[in-house]
Design an enzyme around this catalytic site. Structure first.
Site, PDB file in Angstrom:
ATOM      1  N   HIS A  54      -4.032 -42.650   5.436  1.00  0.00           N
ATOM      2  CA  HIS A  54      -4.158 -41.189   5.329  1.00  0.00           C
ATOM      3  C   HIS A  54      -5.627 -40.763   5.363  1.00  0.00           C
ATOM      4  CE1 HIS A  54      -3.175 -37.117   3.860  1.00  0.00           C
ATOM      5  NE2 HIS A  54      -4.302 -37.249   3.176  1.00  0.00           N
ATOM      6  N   GLY A  98     -14.303 -43.723  -6.490  1.00  0.00           N
ATOM      7  CA  GLY A  98     -15.421 -43.872  -7.423  1.00  0.00           C
ATOM      8  C   GLY A  98     -15.040 -44.551  -8.716  1.00  0.00           C
TER       9      GLY A  98
END
Length: 427
Positions: A226, A396
């Site tokens: 995606h 992250g």
């Protein structure tokens, strides 16, 4: 003999058999042992000798014959009562050889054809009494019915023990086979508290971990596809616009922007791969946590100012550890940047250092309680529409967790209402 059940059962049966034979042999060796008052023959022979002498001396041969008949009826053996030379006082047969053997070794029994013969003489040496026992009747003397019950119980207990030990192993083997065939939901339901129960528990933990990892891998592949598909599609549109000559400047800017995004995404994926690598490959160096966090805070002040967010640093105590500076920097920086992106304007992001613990708190809306653990998964974002308002691809915090795990630390998050607190604890 290839199954564990058969080996255990045969092992215990062999042990029981050897034990039983040992008992028989030791009892047989003590059949006529004068030193053992508990030996059956030792208790029986003196009594029979006294009875035979009394019968012969008071009633002659008829009384002796009656005694021997009772002995045959009760014990199913034929007793022999002789004089000192070995002549059978009832039949006249010669047993002088037994007398000679018994005189040389009075504490043993003798073998003759299919008999085991034990003898005893009177104290004055006038008479001898010999008790011959056919081999097949020997068990009546060395093994009582109670002994047979005990041996039968031992055999049953051996069978039960073999079943008790191998049954969970067979259940575990079937579970492993089903799991290996692709049924990842297979678990072993075992309530035992011994080593086999611990083995089943370890298998269940392994199965849970493998199922979670495979599910995460499938989800990761879907997320990567995606994340790559969207910028590639926009790149294709920008390229077509550039070819048509309409808005070349903006099209090239879009191409550059999407290319930079793809480059950043690939870089973050490489960071995840590196963070999941071999811990032994880490280049450990002395790192001062306070100095490292202070440098990261200064580096990110520009981004915080651009978002109208204040960065506050509180170093309560500093400590040094052995770690890889780049991975630690990436972990702390990703947590701080994540807090900056989610902090409302005109608020502060508070960074606190206490020894080897780093805490980062924003004043945003936090995350749902059920998502607190998932925010450290790759590509996971709380936003259901997967929008880009907060920036980032959801890697992250995943990179931060991998880096902290490699340093054998812990990272966790909790809601403070308002805001989210992310805490990194390093050993």
């Amino acid at each position: 003999m290839r199954t564990l059940f058969a080996r255990i059962l045969l092992w215990f049966l062999a042990t029981t058999t050897i034990t039983g034979l040992g008992l028989i042999i030791t009892r047989s060796l003590s059949l006529n042992a004068a030193s053992s008052r508990q030996a059956p023959f030792t208790r029986t022979l003196p009594f029979l000798l006294a009875e035979a002498r009394h019968a012969y001396e008071t009633g002659g041969k008829p009384a002796l014959a009656a005694l021997m008949a009772r002995l045959r009826a009760v014990y199913e053996v034929n007793g022999v009562f002789t004089d000192s030379s070995g002549r059978n006082l009832l039949t006249g047969e010669d047993y002088s050889d037994l007398v000679r053997l018994s005189r040389r070794n009075p504490s043993s029994f003798h073998l003759r054809r299919n008999h085991v013969i034990a003898g005893r003489r009177t104290e004055d040496g006038k008479y001898w009494f010999f008790l011959p026992v056919v081999y097949r009747r020997l068990g009546y003397w060395v093994l009582t019915p109670n002994d047979l019950w005990v041996l039968g119980a031992v055999v049953l207990l051996c069978y039960w023990l073999a079943m008790h030990l191998t049954s969970p192993v067979r259940r575990l083997r079937k579970a492993v086979e089903k799991f290996g065939q692709g049924d990842l939901s297979t678990r072993v339901d075992m309530k035992r508290r011994d080593e086999l129960g611990e083995l089943a528990g370890s298998f269940n933990q392994m199965a849970d971990r493998i199922q979670t990892l495979l599910a995460a891998e499938r989800r990761l592949l879907l997320d990567i596809s995606h994340e790559l598909r969207s910028p590639l599609a926009r790149l294709g549109v920008a390229v077509e616009l550039a070819r048509s000559g309409a808005g070349n400047g903006s099209s090239l800017d879009r191409i550059q922007k999407e290319a930079d995004r793809l480059n950043a995404l690939v870089g973050e994926l490489l960071q995840v791969t590196r963070a999941e690598g071999d811990p032994s490959s880490l280049r450990l160096e002395p790192v001062q946590i306070g100095e490292l966090v202070a440098d990261i805070v200064e580096t990110n002040r520009i981004e915080a100012t651009a978002r109208n967010v204040e960065l506050k640093l509180d170093v309560r105590s500093d400590a040094g550890i052995q770690g890889e500076p780049e991975l630690l920097r990436r972990a702390v920086e990703n947590v701080i940047r994540n807090a900056i992106r989610h902090a409302p304007e005109q608020t502060a992001v508070e960074v606190t250092v206490a020894g080897t613990t780093v805490s980062v708190r924003d004043s945003g809306g936090g995350v749902p309680e059920e998502a607190l653990d998932r925010i450290f998964d790759p590509f996971y974002r709380v936003e259901n529409d997967r929008n880009r308002n907060s920036g980032g691809a959801g890697l992250g915090l995943a990179i931060a967790r991998r880096a902290v795990d490699l340093h054998r630390g812990k990272i966790c998050a909790r809601n403070l209402n308002p805001g989210l607190l992310v805490e990194i604890r390093l050993p």
